[in-house]
Design an enzyme around this catalytic site. Sequence first.
Site, PDB file in Angstrom:
ATOM      1  CE1 TYR A 154      44.913  34.327  34.215  1.00 52.24           C
ATOM      2  CE2 TYR A 154      44.081  36.443  34.961  1.00 52.24           C
ATOM      3  CZ  TYR A 154      44.224  35.489  33.973  1.00 52.24           C
ATOM      4  OH  TYR A 154      43.671  35.715  32.736  1.00 52.24           O
ATOM      5  CE  LYS A 193      35.577  23.796  27.163  1.00 53.86           C
ATOM      6  NZ  LYS A 193      34.767  23.964  25.954  1.00 53.86           N
ATOM      7  CG  ASP A 244      32.856  26.440  24.485  1.00 51.24           C
ATOM      8  OD1 ASP A 244      32.252  26.499  25.567  1.00 51.24           O
ATOM      9  OD2 ASP A 244      33.062  25.366  23.892  1.00 51.24           O
ATOM     10  CG  ASP A 283      41.937  38.788  32.155  1.00 49.33           C
ATOM     11  OD1 ASP A 283      41.639  39.938  31.781  1.00 49.33           O
ATOM     12  OD2 ASP A 283      43.114  38.404  32.292  1.00 49.33           O
ATOM     13  CG  ASP A 308      39.970  42.855  27.586  1.00 48.34           C
ATOM     14  OD1 ASP A 308      39.626  43.370  28.664  1.00 48.34           O
ATOM     15  OD2 ASP A 308      41.101  43.007  27.084  1.00 48.34           O
TER      16      ASP A 308
END
Length: 356
Positions: free
Chosen positions: A141, A191, A223, A247, A251
């Site tokens: 970001y 990852k 994952d 992020d 959620d």
Amino acid sequence: MRARIVVLPGDGIGPEVTAEAVKVLCAVATVRGHVLSFEEAPFGAAALSAGLPPLPDATLEACRRADAVLLGAVGGPEWDGLPPDRRPEAGLLALRRELRLYANLRPIRAFGGVAAASPLRPETLEGTDFLIVRELTGGLYFGEPRGRTTTDGQRAAVDTLVYCEEEIRRVARVAFEAARLRRGRVTSVDKANVLHSSQLWREVVSEVAKDYPEVTLDHMLVDSAAMQMVLRPTAFDVLVTENMFGDILSDLGAGLVGSLGLLPSASLGATGPSLYEPVHGTAPDIAGRGLANPTGAILSAALLLRHALRLPEEAALVEAAAERALAGGSRTADLAGGGSSLSTAAFGDRVVALLA
Ligand code: NAD
């Protein structure tokens, strides 16, 4: 104690939920003899609509002078088509960067009485209680270069995922310190099978772990972590990860417990004021109708009491009151499943009534 809190209600349901959080803060201050003062400032689309930047200079200065910042949410459909730097969310990224808020804490807990709102089976959900520590000022970001180009009529876009070791080390320390006070387990999510930045992440987190022999560290690919959060959410204690993975996973965590409206967050830096906000967005579909669940904002106020004002007993009072409201059957529309429900303000009143 005396403290100054800057309130940035923002857009959509932001003003509705922050009003309830302020109501609860005022009530707990009265009960415990503290003097809290509140100053509201324009931010996000509310600032853009007034011809100001999404984070006006005066708002940033007010935040810098405050003991803590309480935020609602920013954004809305009318701004969604604009380039990222002219959207309300640009104000949020700038505020996090300017206040150097590098660690975002998102507690995910199954609340008694609202298990039916979760898509998980009750026996899978029961006992879920973990903390996501999300790196907040680095990664995709913020990395450079970023932006769009057109070459020979062909559009391209680039974002950059970059981390330096100190950025990883400081957020890892936040996770290990938190684990020390909880069940003593950190899961670092990356990852590393594909990304160089994740390989460095894994290396540095493992180095930090050596300073915390009483905490168990394991590493998990993002994952796999997403799948484990759904299959065995009780297996996590503290989950630490980079900005974008955090992020998304937070959620997912909100989805597990039944409503985005339930969850709070705290954003902390090394020094200066910290920021407290519910994890949800501006919910334009329900804004202005008294339908929003203010629990996430109220629990964010509890985190503010605990982390910014160092008032753990007051924080616990607020958390217990919100939990008792939910356990006692108080419901906003998102949790009522079509049954009778309380308005945003009536739910806030209920929490205030239970504070005593
Ligand atoms: P959202 O969180 O606003 O809403 C997703 C769904 O959850 C909606 O159906 C909404 O009604 C529901 N919901 C969210 N909060 C609720 C609450 N407190 N009570 C009851 N229901 C609630 O996410 P979105 O729809 O993807 O985004 C809407 C806008 O918010 C966009 O402009 C987005 O950019 C912005 N946004 C801002 C933040 C922030 O300020 N931190 C975070 C996420 C999204």
